[in-house]
Design a protein around this motif. Structure first.
Motif, PDB file in Angstrom:
ATOM      1  N   ASP A 248      26.836  20.095 -60.734  1.00 10.12           N
ATOM      2  CA  ASP A 248      25.631  19.256 -60.646  1.00 10.12           C
ATOM      3  C   ASP A 248      25.926  17.765 -60.597  1.00 10.12           C
ATOM      4  N   GLN A 292      26.237  27.793 -47.257  1.00 11.41           N
ATOM      5  CA  GLN A 292      25.151  27.072 -47.920  1.00 11.41           C
ATOM      6  C   GLN A 292      25.515  26.726 -49.362  1.00 11.41           C
ATOM      7  N   GLN A 293      26.124  27.679 -50.065  1.00 10.87           N
ATOM      8  CA  GLN A 293      26.488  27.436 -51.461  1.00 10.87           C
ATOM      9  C   GLN A 293      27.452  26.260 -51.575  1.00 10.87           C
ATOM     10  N   LYS A 295      27.865  23.821 -49.338  1.00 13.31           N
ATOM     11  CA  LYS A 295      27.129  22.624 -48.935  1.00 13.31           C
ATOM     12  C   LYS A 295      26.319  22.070 -50.115  1.00 13.31           C
ATOM     13  N   ASP A 296      25.588  22.982 -50.793  1.00 14.91           N
ATOM     14  CA  ASP A 296      24.765  22.556 -51.936  1.00 14.91           C
ATOM     15  C   ASP A 296      25.629  22.007 -53.068  1.00 14.91           C
ATOM     16  N   LYS A 299      26.897  18.512 -52.462  1.00 12.47           N
ATOM     17  CA  LYS A 299      25.866  17.559 -52.055  1.00 12.47           C
ATOM     18  C   LYS A 299      26.090  16.161 -52.648  1.00 12.47           C
TER      19      LYS A 299
END
Lengths: 355, 217
Positions: A248, A292-293, A295-296, A299
């Motif tokens: 995060d 996608q995982q 990429k996220d 981020k």
């Protein structure tokens, strides 16, 4: 819940196959995966299955081709050089839309290479597991428990999408021992009851089925390949898996799979204790790649570090996943040398220290 | 636990033979004994005593390994003379390969050990697959005896679940070790317990440290 036992990764793969209803195993010994064969040679006869040591890897994969045609769950296993020998057969299996499970407990390469762990078959398994347009499902477990769990998943997914599924392990995962738990379910050998395409005898009750990968008319072959790729799109959309930790607020995101992810996670946790904001993404499926995982997870990161037991193969897919939006660095050891957590920590510090 | 001139460690592969052998060697060396460890494992290239070269060198323990272990020559050659090694001063600890396959290599040296002050310990682990029942452990012990042409003289209960080992694990393993010893008609030499578990020491408990580790542990 069933009781925990202490097993080698190779033993867990073998036991999990039996518990997934794998009725036939065809193999040929090679270090560091021989315990799979040794284990199944003892266990298969006791549960009414077949263990067969073939005369070569090529013979073994073609036995899988035949067995899979009849709709029975079957498996073969090998290590890097042996998988290269199997690739022709794997392409035929994919071209005939057959399900099977293939295990690769990787060792150093190229050529005969070595017998210590490696991840240098990434390109092969994800991009070129044989000639022609096709994919195989690829699972990369990181613990002995996952070795057991993903064999079962691989059989289910292979059946569902009628395609070969690969468990990509390495010598470290195959040889190490960890506690493992199997669900308390009855062992039931597979049959072809839910496979209307299987060549298991029509009994004059239906037209006969044909298993084939030869289509001499270009239009027909193109249609068949296109159909197959539509199924691949469904797999890509629904079945990619990754485990994300500490990402995060991470300035640096480490991407690693399999046993290397265990080593990298240990380094990430040490770095966190020292106040470095670093996270880790572990791709569990290598095909479909968890685009996608990743990429996220990346981020908010400023830099990405890919760690592999190779000269750098998955790194290309990571760059594509994040569309080269930030610098992707690499640390790897190869030839059977295992990267130590301290080495990975040093790389993280190098990146974390000059953001 | 009583140590002899020659201590041969056998068992199911993965039962913890190597870790036990390393503990025995280090403890004896700390007591001031001259110790030689012989790695007889020509089956498994992973997790073996030959990996502990530096640790042994630091503790003045002599390590004898198959000549080409961890080298480029893929030949499991055993060209050392165990007879002369056991005639020399000091203790000898022989780490045998797992199962009967691994014990075959020991068979070649059986005649060198006859008449020496020796013990052959059979290491068991209640939590290892395929030897969870005392009968299964016993069956394997007989196969090892047959392959090695030597008889086991005692049982070492090394019941553990790797990194998940706790007091319950040890307690669950105790009746198992006793059952194996009773069925084999052999003494239970010791129960290995990880030193960090802080179990109350008694005559039968052998505190061990974990040397065979994963790199992330």
């Amino acid at each position: 819940m069933a009781e925990k036992t202490l097993m080698k990764g190779n033993e867990a793969l073998a036991e999990a196959a039996i518990r997934s209803g794998c009725k036939c195993f065809f193999g040929y010994p090679i270090t560091p995966q021989t315990e799979i064969s040794a284990y199944l040679s003892k266990r298969m006869p006791k549960v009414g299955g077949t263990f067969l040591q073939a005369e070569s890897e090529v013979a073994a994969i073609n036995m899988v081709y035949g067995c899979a045609s009849s709709g029975i769950r079957c498996m073969t296993s090998s290590s890097s050089p042996g998988i290269s020998l199997k690739t022709e057969g794997i392409s035929y299996i994919a071209g005939a839309d057959l399900p099977c499970v293939i295990i690769n407990v990787q060792r150093g390469g190229p050529g005969l290479g070595g017998i210590q762990p490696s991840q240098s078959d990434y390109w092969q398994v994800t991009h070129a597991l044989g000639h022609g347009d096709f994919h195989a499902l690829v699972y990369a477990p990181a613990s002995v428990q996952e070795m057991a769990d993903y064999v079962s998943k691989a059989f289910d997914m292979a059946d569902k999408y009628r395609m070969p599924a690969v468990i990509l392990a390495d010598g470290l995962l195959g040889q190490m021992m960890e506690p493992v738990c199997f669900p308390d379910t009855e062992i039931k050998m597979s049959d072809a009851s839910n496979k209307p395409w299987a060549t298991n005898g029509h009994g004059h009750k239906r037209p006969h089925n044909i298993v084939n990968s030869l289509y001499l008319k270009p239009d027909q072959l193109e249609d068949i390949v296109r159909d197959r790729f539509e199924r691949y799109e469904e797999v890509k959309a629904n079945h990619s898996e990754a485990v994300v930790d500490y990402c995060d607020d991470a300035d640096v995101v480490v991407v690693a799979y399999g046993s290397t992810a265990r080593l990298a996670k240990s380094a990430v946790e040490q770095a966190r204790k020292q106040g470095i904001k670093v996270g880790i993404v572990r791709p569990v499926t290598l095909w479909p790649f968890p685009v996608q995982q990743i990429k996220d997870a990346c981020k908010n990161a400023k830099k990405v570090l890919v760690v592999e037991m190779s000269m750098g193969q998955m790194i290309d897919d990571v760059k594509l996943a994040i569309e080269c939006s930030k610098p992707v660095h690499f640390y790897g050891r190869t030839g059977g040398v295992i990267p130590k957590p301290a080495e990975i920590l040093a790389e993280i510090k190098k990146l974390g220290g000059n953001l | 636990m009583q140590i002899k001139k020659v201590n041969v460690i056998t068992g199911h592969y993965g039962s913890g033979k190597t870790n036990f052998a390393v503990n025995l060697a280090l403890d004896a060396a700390k007591r001031g004994e001259r110790v030689t460890v012989v790695d007889l494992d020509i089956v498994n290239p992973y997790f073996r005593t030959a990996d502990f070269e530096q640790l042994f060198a630091d503790n003045d323990i002599r390590l004898i390994v198959p000549t080409y272990a961890n080298s480029n020559l893929d030949i499991p050659a055993l060209n050392f003379d165990l007879a002369s090694i056991v005639r020399q001063e000091g203790l000898v600890i022989v780490d045998v390969g797992g199962d009967d396959e691994g014990a075959k290599a020991l068979g070649r040296y059986a005649h060198c050990l006859e008449g020496t002050d020796m013990q052959m310990l059979y290491v068991v682990n209640r939590f290892r697959y395929l030897t969870k029942e005392p009968e299964e452990a016993l069956e394997l012990m007989y196969l090892i005896e047959q392959a090695s042409s030597l008889k086991c003289t005692g049982i070492v209960n090394n019941s553990n679940l790797g990194c998940d080992t706790d007091i319950d694990t040890v307690n669950t393993g105790i009746p198992y070790g006793q059952a194996v010893a009773e069925k084999a008609g052999l003494p239970l030499v010791c129960v290995c317990v990880n030193r960090s578990l802080d179990v109350k020491a008694d005559d039968n408990i052998y505190p061990i440290d974990i040397y065979v580790k994963k790199l992330w542990e």
